[in-house]
Design a protein around this motif. Structure first.
Motif, PDB file in Angstrom:
ATOM      1  N   THR A 183      11.867 -76.747  27.688  1.00 22.08           N
ATOM      2  CA  THR A 183      11.448 -75.349  27.852  1.00 22.08           C
ATOM      3  C   THR A 183      10.536 -74.864  26.735  1.00 22.08           C
ATOM      4  OG1 THR A 183      13.486 -74.628  26.754  1.00 22.08           O
ATOM      5  CG2 THR A 183      13.503 -74.755  29.167  1.00 22.08           C
ATOM      6  N   PHE A 184      10.605 -75.483  25.542  1.00 20.53           N
ATOM      7  CA  PHE A 184       9.743 -75.031  24.444  1.00 20.53           C
ATOM      8  C   PHE A 184       9.226 -76.233  23.674  1.00 20.53           C
ATOM      9  CE2 PHE A 184      14.053 -75.139  22.737  1.00 20.53           C
ATOM     10  CZ  PHE A 184      13.895 -75.803  21.535  1.00 20.53           C
ATOM     11  N   ARG A 185       8.165 -75.979  22.877  1.00 20.04           N
ATOM     12  CA  ARG A 185       7.521 -77.027  22.083  1.00 20.04           C
ATOM     13  C   ARG A 185       7.350 -76.557  20.643  1.00 20.04           C
ATOM     14  NH1 ARG A 185       1.973 -78.880  24.655  1.00 20.04           N
ATOM     15  NH2 ARG A 185       2.036 -80.131  22.763  1.00 20.04           N
ATOM     16  N   ARG A 186       7.105 -77.521  19.756  1.00 22.96           N
ATOM     17  CA  ARG A 186       6.833 -77.205  18.356  1.00 22.96           C
ATOM     18  C   ARG A 186       5.347 -77.406  18.085  1.00 22.96           C
ATOM     19  NH1 ARG A 186       9.794 -80.715  13.888  1.00 22.96           N
ATOM     20  NH2 ARG A 186       8.100 -82.175  14.357  1.00 22.96           N
ATOM     21  N   VAL A 187       4.738 -76.423  17.491  1.00 20.36           N
ATOM     22  CA  VAL A 187       3.325 -76.505  17.109  1.00 20.36           C
ATOM     23  C   VAL A 187       3.236 -77.169  15.742  1.00 20.36           C
ATOM     24  CG1 VAL A 187       1.229 -75.204  16.632  1.00 20.36           C
ATOM     25  CG2 VAL A 187       2.783 -74.446  18.445  1.00 20.36           C
ATOM     26  N   GLU A 188       2.404 -78.192  15.639  1.00 19.97           N
ATOM     27  CA  GLU A 188       2.267 -78.949  14.395  1.00 19.97           C
ATOM     28  C   GLU A 188       0.965 -78.555  13.688  1.00 19.97           C
ATOM     29  OE1 GLU A 188       4.322 -81.286  13.157  1.00 19.97           O
ATOM     30  OE2 GLU A 188       5.762 -81.448  14.798  1.00 19.97           O
ATOM     31  N   LEU A 189       1.091 -77.894  12.518  1.00 17.65           N
ATOM     32  CA  LEU A 189      -0.076 -77.506  11.731  1.00 17.65           C
ATOM     33  C   LEU A 189       0.187 -77.781  10.249  1.00 17.65           C
ATOM     34  CD1 LEU A 189      -1.015 -74.129  13.473  1.00 17.65           C
ATOM     35  CD2 LEU A 189      -2.291 -76.271  13.590  1.00 17.65           C
ATOM     36  N   LYS A 190      -0.895 -77.760   9.465  1.00 18.56           N
ATOM     37  CA  LYS A 190      -0.792 -77.985   8.022  1.00 18.56           C
ATOM     38  C   LYS A 190      -1.533 -76.883   7.276  1.00 18.56           C
ATOM     39  CE  LYS A 190      -0.688 -83.052   8.408  1.00 18.56           C
ATOM     40  NZ  LYS A 190      -1.366 -84.324   8.003  1.00 18.56           N
ATOM     41  N   VAL A 222      10.868 -70.597  12.462  1.00 16.94           N
ATOM     42  CA  VAL A 222       9.633 -71.224  11.971  1.00 16.94           C
ATOM     43  C   VAL A 222       9.946 -72.131  10.780  1.00 16.94           C
ATOM     44  CG1 VAL A 222       7.343 -70.795  11.023  1.00 16.94           C
ATOM     45  CG2 VAL A 222       8.273 -69.264  12.763  1.00 16.94           C
ATOM     46  N   ASP A 223       9.398 -73.339  10.811  1.00 13.98           N
ATOM     47  CA  ASP A 223       9.566 -74.275   9.700  1.00 13.98           C
ATOM     48  C   ASP A 223       8.313 -74.283   8.845  1.00 13.98           C
ATOM     49  OD1 ASP A 223      12.074 -75.105  10.560  1.00 13.98           O
ATOM     50  OD2 ASP A 223      11.221 -76.652  11.863  1.00 13.98           O
ATOM     51  N   TYR A 241       7.708 -72.530  16.876  1.00 13.97           N
ATOM     52  CA  TYR A 241       8.141 -72.974  18.199  1.00 13.97           C
ATOM     53  C   TYR A 241       7.752 -71.928  19.238  1.00 13.97           C
ATOM     54  CZ  TYR A 241      10.999 -76.378  15.670  1.00 13.97           C
ATOM     55  OH  TYR A 241      11.424 -77.394  14.856  1.00 13.97           O
ATOM     56  N   CYS A 242       7.407 -72.406  20.440  1.00 19.96           N
ATOM     57  CA  CYS A 242       7.006 -71.488  21.507  1.00 19.96           C
ATOM     58  C   CYS A 242       7.243 -72.150  22.851  1.00 19.96           C
ATOM     59  CB  CYS A 242       5.533 -71.088  21.363  1.00 19.96           C
ATOM     60  SG  CYS A 242       4.395 -72.468  21.570  1.00 19.96           S
ATOM     61  N   HIS A 243       7.195 -71.355  23.915  1.00 14.51           N
ATOM     62  CA  HIS A 243       7.287 -71.891  25.265  1.00 14.51           C
ATOM     63  C   HIS A 243       6.013 -72.648  25.613  1.00 14.51           C
ATOM     64  CE1 HIS A 243      11.116 -70.122  26.478  1.00 14.51           C
ATOM     65  NE2 HIS A 243      10.758 -69.020  25.811  1.00 14.51           N
TER      66      HIS A 243
END
Length: 282
Positions: A183-190, A222-223, A241-243
């Motif tokens: 149902t949700f995903r993690r956005v990977e950024l730096k 949020v991590d 994290y978001c849908h």
């Protein structure tokens, strides 16, 4: 035998031949018309039967992918049966034809082993259901939204709106990532910080500012943590994290927020630094 008798005999033979040709021609014409009628009616009945099956499965809320696959399989099978029936009507030995068809199928199977492998893989995809129509996946080296799962290929629409056909065997033999399953995903950024920056303050600032972005989930939180340290300074892993439907909106908004929060927060710009040691010759 006089000339008149010879003419009469020739005329009788010619008339008999004409009558025989007319009989056979009429019979053949009737068979041709009957075969055409059988083909037209058979095709209509096949379409009607496939429609009934799909409507019946649709009322049971069967997945659209299964509906298309079952419809294609029934259509191909019934068309083969129809052709064999028409040939049998013309007097062709269907057993001989079936044996010939099996031999031709074996030869084609050996020559088109890849095509048959795609067909088998398509069946496994339908049964095991690693993805369905409408899912956003990465498989066979292609990333995009599944448009159709066919008998031999799967149609995937890439994010840049390019329809790509991928062989089912290539998909089934490779890793499959289904981004739509959860149902949700993690956005990977730096986020790169300067070595002189207060990383703890930067972490707390980014957590609070990114959590306020629309469509960012409160749970999981949020991590923001130190991912690595390079010559410039610490590199922060920024992971909201978001849908699934809001992934790209959150992705781009988070990038903007990193720039704005660190820039307006007075943090020094990360600059590559080098130490140069000069020694004077004695």
């Amino acid at each position: 035998m006089d000339e008149t008798t010879i003419v009469n005999v020739g005329t009788e033979k010619f008339n008999s031949l004409v009558n025989l040709a007319s009989q056979y021609g009429a019979a053949f014409a009737i068979k041709i018309l009957s075969a055409i009628a059988f083909w037209v009616i058979g095709r209509w009945l096949i379409g009607f039967a496939v429609g009934l099956v799909q409507k019946s499965l649709g009322r049971q809320k069967v997945d659209p992918t299964v509906l298309r696959y079952v419809g294609s399989f029934i259509t191909v099978t019934l068309n083969i049966i129809l052709v064999i029936g028409i040939l049998g009507f013309f007097g062709v030995q269907t057993t001989t034809f079936a044996a010939l068809l099996a031999a031709v199928g074996l030869a084609i199977g050996m020559a088109w082993s890849g095509l048959l492998a795609n067909l088998a893989a398509g069946g496994f995809i339908i049964v095991l259901r690693p993805f369905k129509v409408g899912d956003f996946i990465s498989a066979g080296g292609v990333t995009g939204t599944v448009v159709e799962i066919g008998l031999f290929v799967t149609a995937i629409n890439t994010p840049d709106n390019v329809l790509t056909l991928v062989g089912n065997n290539k998909i089934f033999a490779d890793n499959i990532q289904n981004y739509s399953h959860n149902t949700f995903r993690r956005v990977e950024l730096k986020a790169q910080l300067s070595g002189a920056a207060d990383y703890q303050t930067a972490i707390e600032l980014l957590k609070s500012r990114i959590a306020a972005i629309p469509n960012v989930l409160a749970e999981p939180a949020v991590d923001v943590e130190i991912l690595e340290i390079n010559l410039v300074g610490p590199v922060l892993a920024v992971r909201p994290y978001c849908h699934n439907d809001q992934y790209w909106q959150v992705y781009f908004d988070t990038n903007k927020m990193i720039k704005d929060a660190l820039g307006k927060g007075g943090f020094p710009a990360p600059m590559p630094a080098q130490t140069v040691i000069m020694q004077q010759a004695s």
